[in-house]
Design a protein around this motif. Structure first.
Motif: not given
Length: 351
Positions: A79-88, A283-285, A302-304
């Motif tokens: 779930a964290m990986l999916i959220a990181a990819f979607a939001i990033g 933050i991540i962008a 990918l970096t985000s």
């Protein structure tokens, strides 16, 4: 001979075009190698966070305990990986479309719409209804409502405003205020017991993740990427601006409309799955753009995503092993995200 002549050769001090081209090629090669090294380092850090999250605190002498722990930790990690990819990914694309690095998809009003949807369901049908108790049904309602609103705003309204992105942002901001006001009104007249249960669903959490929801979320994100792939490939050109991109043959308004819809759907999936996480995209962008300094959006996305993985997994490690689940990860993200936002504003003002 001119004063600008070079000793023994007769060449002018100005470099020949061939020399300039070779130097540019060498500089580009150094940049590519530097970015590749940075991506490798970031990937190693992300993998280290994943391994640490999965293995920290396990007693391998008791394999039943290890298996039980993995059954809990792996769904939360996915779930964290999916959220990181979607939001990033959504944040990088959104900033490129808007042309501003301190804006986030939160301005589209999806977080406010999510909280209003949950509050309205609790208020109308009660916490004992299947619409609330069944996580699959709740996820489907959230996704459908946010998708319908997104399609209305970013397809119909985008045409009505003659493809003016600033009007769309204004509409999103106004709707976010409207949704928040309606939600506040419902909360004031809601049963206190139902509000206590509701409050836990309005805070981003990676506890009790439904694996069926994650599978559907992955499939939906993959479909969105497949549909929008040609528009995503044009982002590098769209960075040049509308006039330049149009001169290069890009149907700018159509691509922007489709990409905005994709951004809202990505945010809708992430929000419906784990709840609203304000400031994470900011933050991540921005960390990705500062870390890599490239115009290539495949690398930026990918970096985000990897920064998102590090932030979310690191925050969850603090939640579980330092604060003993007393503070949700969204609190850390909001706290540091707000400070980072002020830093970006002050730095832009000085520049």
């Amino acid at each position: 001979m001119n004063d600008s002549a070079i000793k023994g050769g007769g060449m002018t001090a100005e470099k020949a075009p061939g020399v300039k081209k070779r130097e540019k090629v060498r500089a580009d090669g150094k940049t590519v190698r530097a970015n590749t090294a940075k991506l490798i380092i970031l990937a190693v850090l992300a993998i280290a966070c994943i391994v640490l999250y999965l293995l920290l605190g396990l007693n391998f002498d008791k394999m039943k305990f290890v298996v039980y722990s993995m059954q809990i930790r792996i769904p939360k990690l996915i779930a964290m990986l999916i959220a990181a990819f979607a939001i990033g990914a959504a944040s990088i694309v959104f900033q490129t479309i808007i042309g501003n690095r301190i804006v986030t998809p939160c301005l589209l009003g999806m977080n406010a719409l999510y909280t209003l949807t949950h509050t309205a369901i609790f208020f109308v049908v009660g916490m004992g209804s299947v619409l609330v108790a069944n996580s699959n049904v709740s996820f489907a309602i959230d996704l459908v409502v946010m998708s319908v609103v997104a399609m209305f705003i970013y397809s119909y309204m985008f045409k009505k405003t003659k493809h003016n992105i600033l009007y769309i942002l204004l509409i999103g901001t106004v709707l976010a205020s409207l949704f928040s006001s309606i939600q506040s009104t419902l909360i004031r007249i809601m049963d206190p017991n139902e509000y206590e249960v509701l409050l836990t669903t309005l805070v981003a959490s990676f506890e009790n993740i439904n694996s069926e929801i994650m599978i559907f979320a992955v499939v939906l994100l993959a479909v969105i990427i497949a549909v929008l792939w040609r528009d995503i490939a044009l982002l590098d050109v769209m960075t040049l601006g509308k006039a330049q991109a149009t001169n290069l043959g890009v149907d700018y308004d159509r691509s922007v409309r489709r990409l905005l819809l994709g951004v809202t759907l990505f945010i809708a999936v992430a929000t419906a799955m784990v709840g609203p996480i304000s400031f994470l995209g900011l933050i991540i962008a921005n960390l990705a753009r500062e870390f890599l300094r490239t115009y290539k959006h495949t690398q930026l996305i990918l970096t985000s995503t990897m920064f998102g993985m590090i932030v979310l997994i690191g925050g969850q490690l603090l939640v579980e092993h330092v604060f003993s689940y007393s503070i949700p990860v969204s609190v850390f993200v909001t706290l540091f995200g707000g400070a980072y936002f002020l830093y970006l504003l002050l730095r832009r003002k000085k520049a």
